[in-house]
Design a protein around this motif. Structure first.
Motif, PDB file in Angstrom:
ATOM      1  N   ALA A   1       6.649   0.788   3.208  1.00  0.00           N
ATOM      2  CA  ALA A   1       7.138  -0.573   3.450  1.00  0.00           C
ATOM      3  C   ALA A   1       6.560  -1.178   4.728  1.00  0.00           C
ATOM      4  O   ALA A   1       6.558  -2.409   4.885  1.00  0.00           O
ATOM      5  CB  ALA A   1       8.657  -0.576   3.510  1.00  0.00           C
ATOM      6  N   ASP A   2       6.073  -0.345   5.643  1.00  0.00           N
ATOM      7  CA  ASP A   2       5.533  -0.845   6.910  1.00  0.00           C
ATOM      8  C   ASP A   2       4.083  -1.326   6.790  1.00  0.00           C
ATOM      9  O   ASP A   2       3.618  -2.096   7.635  1.00  0.00           O
ATOM     10  CB  ASP A   2       5.602   0.252   7.986  1.00  0.00           C
ATOM     11  CG  ASP A   2       7.036   0.679   8.275  1.00  0.00           C
ATOM     12  OD1 ASP A   2       7.932  -0.168   8.140  1.00  0.00           O
ATOM     13  OD2 ASP A   2       7.233   1.860   8.618  1.00  0.00           O
ATOM     14  N   LEU A   3       3.367  -0.874   5.786  1.00  0.00           N
ATOM     15  CA  LEU A   3       1.938  -1.175   5.687  1.00  0.00           C
ATOM     16  C   LEU A   3       1.633  -2.666   5.578  1.00  0.00           C
ATOM     17  O   LEU A   3       0.702  -3.143   6.242  1.00  0.00           O
ATOM     18  CB  LEU A   3       1.322  -0.428   4.497  1.00  0.00           C
ATOM     19  CG  LEU A   3       1.430   1.113   4.517  1.00  0.00           C
ATOM     20  CD1 LEU A   3       0.662   1.707   3.339  1.00  0.00           C
ATOM     21  CD2 LEU A   3       0.915   1.688   5.830  1.00  0.00           C
TER      22      LEU A   3
ATOM     23  N   VAL B   1       7.776   5.662  -7.677  1.00  0.00           N
ATOM     24  CA  VAL B   1       7.173   4.503  -8.320  1.00  0.00           C
ATOM     25  C   VAL B   1       8.012   3.240  -8.122  1.00  0.00           C
ATOM     26  O   VAL B   1       7.511   2.119  -8.280  1.00  0.00           O
ATOM     27  CB  VAL B   1       6.952   4.790  -9.825  1.00  0.00           C
ATOM     28  CG1 VAL B   1       8.283   4.802 -10.570  1.00  0.00           C
ATOM     29  CG2 VAL B   1       5.975   3.815 -10.439  1.00  0.00           C
ATOM     30  N   HIS B   2       9.270   3.398  -7.730  1.00  0.00           N
ATOM     31  CA  HIS B   2      10.109   2.223  -7.453  1.00  0.00           C
ATOM     32  C   HIS B   2       9.586   1.425  -6.257  1.00  0.00           C
ATOM     33  O   HIS B   2       9.990   0.270  -6.062  1.00  0.00           O
ATOM     34  CB  HIS B   2      11.556   2.647  -7.204  1.00  0.00           C
ATOM     35  CG  HIS B   2      11.710   3.575  -6.026  1.00  0.00           C
ATOM     36  ND1 HIS B   2      11.510   4.936  -6.127  1.00  0.00           N
ATOM     37  CD2 HIS B   2      12.027   3.340  -4.723  1.00  0.00           C
ATOM     38  CE1 HIS B   2      11.711   5.498  -4.946  1.00  0.00           C
ATOM     39  NE2 HIS B   2      12.022   4.551  -4.075  1.00  0.00           N
ATOM     40  N   LEU B   3       8.675   2.032  -5.472  1.00  0.00           N
ATOM     41  CA  LEU B   3       8.093   1.312  -4.333  1.00  0.00           C
ATOM     42  C   LEU B   3       6.985   0.353  -4.752  1.00  0.00           C
ATOM     43  O   LEU B   3       6.486  -0.413  -3.927  1.00  0.00           O
ATOM     44  CB  LEU B   3       7.545   2.324  -3.316  1.00  0.00           C
ATOM     45  CG  LEU B   3       8.575   3.284  -2.704  1.00  0.00           C
ATOM     46  CD1 LEU B   3       7.885   4.314  -1.823  1.00  0.00           C
ATOM     47  CD2 LEU B   3       9.612   2.519  -1.900  1.00  0.00           C
ATOM     48  N   LEU B   4       6.618   0.379  -6.021  1.00  0.00           N
ATOM     49  CA  LEU B   4       5.583  -0.509  -6.536  1.00  0.00           C
ATOM     50  C   LEU B   4       6.196  -1.910  -6.728  1.00  0.00           C
ATOM     51  O   LEU B   4       6.610  -2.295  -7.821  1.00  0.00           O
ATOM     52  CB  LEU B   4       5.056   0.024  -7.870  1.00  0.00           C
ATOM     53  CG  LEU B   4       3.697  -0.443  -8.404  1.00  0.00           C
ATOM     54  CD1 LEU B   4       3.358   0.351  -9.666  1.00  0.00           C
ATOM     55  CD2 LEU B   4       3.634  -1.925  -8.716  1.00  0.00           C
TER      56      LEU B   4
ATOM     57  N   ASP C   1       6.095  -6.733  -2.714  1.00  0.00           N
ATOM     58  CA  ASP C   1       5.968  -6.672  -1.252  1.00  0.00           C
ATOM     59  C   ASP C   1       4.694  -5.958  -0.825  1.00  0.00           C
ATOM     60  O   ASP C   1       4.212  -6.155   0.299  1.00  0.00           O
ATOM     61  CB  ASP C   1       7.181  -5.960  -0.638  1.00  0.00           C
ATOM     62  CG  ASP C   1       8.471  -6.745  -0.822  1.00  0.00           C
ATOM     63  OD1 ASP C   1       8.385  -7.968  -1.027  1.00  0.00           O
ATOM     64  OD2 ASP C   1       9.550  -6.131  -0.776  1.00  0.00           O
ATOM     65  N   LEU C   2       4.152  -5.117  -1.695  1.00  0.00           N
ATOM     66  CA  LEU C   2       2.960  -4.329  -1.342  1.00  0.00           C
ATOM     67  C   LEU C   2       1.652  -5.030  -1.684  1.00  0.00           C
ATOM     68  O   LEU C   2       0.588  -4.555  -1.287  1.00  0.00           O
ATOM     69  CB  LEU C   2       2.995  -2.968  -2.051  1.00  0.00           C
ATOM     70  CG  LEU C   2       4.057  -1.961  -1.614  1.00  0.00           C
ATOM     71  CD1 LEU C   2       3.828  -0.634  -2.321  1.00  0.00           C
ATOM     72  CD2 LEU C   2       4.036  -1.758  -0.109  1.00  0.00           C
TER      73      LEU C   2
ATOM     74  N   ALA D   1       5.416  -7.051 -10.114  1.00  0.00           N
ATOM     75  CA  ALA D   1       4.545  -6.982  -8.936  1.00  0.00           C
ATOM     76  C   ALA D   1       3.223  -7.695  -9.158  1.00  0.00           C
ATOM     77  O   ALA D   1       2.341  -7.649  -8.296  1.00  0.00           O
ATOM     78  CB  ALA D   1       4.304  -5.530  -8.551  1.00  0.00           C
ATOM     79  N   GLY D   2       3.052  -8.342 -10.318  1.00  0.00           N
ATOM     80  CA  GLY D   2       1.830  -9.092 -10.582  1.00  0.00           C
ATOM     81  C   GLY D   2       0.701  -8.273 -11.161  1.00  0.00           C
ATOM     82  O   GLY D   2      -0.458  -8.707 -11.143  1.00  0.00           O
TER      83      GLY D   2
END
Length: 482
Positions: free
Chosen positions: A387-389, A409-412, A415-416, A456-457
């Motif tokens: 999340a910091d990147l 995979v929930h981090l996909l 926001d990224l 996420a597009g």
């Protein structure tokens, strides 16, 4: 406290990938991506991979693709995984005159997937722990000995924690990690009343779960032996009775209202280490069947694959087993008489050669040196720092390939997207070999990940039988301002 999958991913739950292969970086409709042409450096972000299987395979096969630099960025959930990554990279890059390919392969597999190892294997870990401590505490020494590794992005407390882990590895006292007892206690807790019939449980899991997911190259005997004792590979005869400290990690447990850290084995006890290297191979002769049964087992496949990677890293060519070469060169056998003088001369030569090899391969007195990887960089990022990147400008539009484990995979999310290259490939590990899930749940996992990626597009492509996919692949194309 934890289920059979554990709280830490010591090995991957899907086979190793060559991340430069067109089947990997192209979308499922064979769309040609910008990442495969016109770039001098391929930037790859691995989120929660659990091991370095993809890195090893990508580096080893890089000579098969367009020459360019590879920069891997690793984010894991715990520092223990970084420590294992460093150990295995150090082992893979040992100079050939210090350790042969066969010895490297056997040692890697033993430390990778065994709860108990031979005494000499842990002696290697103890020796390397001293080197690894110097690497994480002295960047000049790291640059000198293992220049492909970059630890500068880690926090001070993470490097301190890694130093503590390496000090634990080099402590020979077995009482600090009674792993056999830990394994058995977890079996008792996980199986409950079925513990007394655990052999039948293991047999059912094998035939009704693993084999159904096309894991039948894994032999029933080796799978059940691992489920019972935690020993996946026995490449050499010997006593496998020393706890593998590299598989120790900590969890927080509640005791009398307080949360305390407890060290133990908290990894996978259901799927097995065989999936990463032991179910696919370029050598199809390993999958021949006699009487409808495989002639080889998964550990043979794993050994061949690791030997192949080691050989390709050094020689930049495909690995051909020695017996195959002999078969090609010696199609007929001849018998010749050897005189007594020739036999004695041969004995003396053999003794001399073995003595020289032994003296060359004894690294105890020398500092560690590694094989050069001029076009490879591996950067370790802070634990769970995904999340910091996007908040850091140096990562803007950087990553051409982004890999997510099935547990992260929930981090996909959208926001990224600022860190994705204008055209990027996203690879998500499937739940195919998560054996606790039924087939319909594996299919539901695909639909869930598909929905996350679309939000996420990313461009998502339908596949036949999603439950039989090892990876779910998507493409991201940034909309250019008109």
């Amino acid at each position: 406290m934890t289920d059979q999958f554990g709280t830490i991913t010591w090995w991957g739950f899907t086979p190793a990938l060559d991340l430069q292969d067109t089947d990997t970086i192209s979308a499922l409709n064979n769309l040609k991506l910008d990442t495969d042409e016109g770039k001098d450096t391929l930037n790859i972000l691995l989120v929660g991979a659990g091991d370095i299987r993809h890195i090893l395979q990508t580096i080893a096969r890089s000579y098969r693709h367009k020459k360019r630099k590879l920069h891997f960025y690793i984010i894991e959930t715990q520092c223990e995984l970084y420590c294992r990554d460093l150990l295995f990279m150090s082992l893979f890059l040992e100079l050939p005159n210090r350790m042969g390919l066969q010895e490297k392969a056997e040692l890697f597999l033993e430390l990778y997937g065994n709860l108990l190892v031979r005494q000499q294997s842990m002696e290697y870990v103890q020796k390397m722990s001293n080197e690894l401590i110097k690497m994480v505490t002295d960047f000049d020494y790291l640059e000198k000995t293992l220049p492909c590794i970059d630890l500068s992005q880690l926090k001070f407390k993470e490097r301190d924690f890694m130093e503590g882990i390496f000090k634990f590895w080099r402590n020979p006292d077995p009482k600090f990690f009674d792993v056999e007892k830990m394994w058995d206690l977890r079996l008792q807790r996980d199986l409950g009343v079925r513990y007394d019939t655990r052999d039948n449980v293991f047999d059912w899991d094998y035939h009704m779960r693993l084999v159904e997911r096309e894991g039948d190259i894994i032999h029933a005997r080796e799978y059940k032996n691992w489920r019972k004792y935690g020993i996946a590979y026995e490449p050499r005869e010997g006593n496998y009775d020393v706890p593998n400290r590299t598989l120790a990690s900590g969890v927080l447990v509640k005791h009398e209202g307080e949360r305390l850290a407890k060290r133990g084995y908290w990894g996978d006890m259901l799927v097995s280490p065989y999936i990463s290297f032991g179910i696919h191979s370029e050598d199809k002769t390993l999958f021949k069947k006699n009487n409808n049964m495989y002639a080889k087992m998964s550990w043979h496949v794993s050994e061949f694959n690791i030997l192949s990677l080691l050989h390709e890293i050094i020689n930049k060519e495909k690995y051909v087993p020695p017996q195959t070469e002999e078969t090609k060169e010696n199609k007929t056998a001849t018998i010749t008489e050897i005189t007594e003088e020739e036999e004695n001369e041969g004995d003396n030569t053999e003794k001399t050669d073995s003595t020289e090899t032994a003296s060359q391969s004894n690294p105890a007195k020398d500092e560690y040196e590694s094989l050069p990887l001029d076009d490879v960089k591996i950067t370790f990022l802070p634990v769970m720092s995904v999340a910091d990147l996007p908040r850091k400008s140096k990562y803007k539009k950087l990553f051409d390939i982004i890999y997510f484990s099935n547990s992260l995979v929930h981090l996909l999310t959208s926001d990224l997207t600022p860190i994705y290259a204008d055209t990027a490939t996203i690879i998500a590990e499937s739940a195919r070999y998560m054996l606790q899930l039924k087939d319909e749940k594996v299919g539901e996992f695909f639909q869930k990940v598909k929905g996350i990626a679309e939000k996420a597009g990313c461009q998502v492509y339908e596949v036949d039988e999603p439950a039989k996919q090892n990876y779910l692949k998507f493409t991201y194309r940034r909309q250019q301002a008109s």
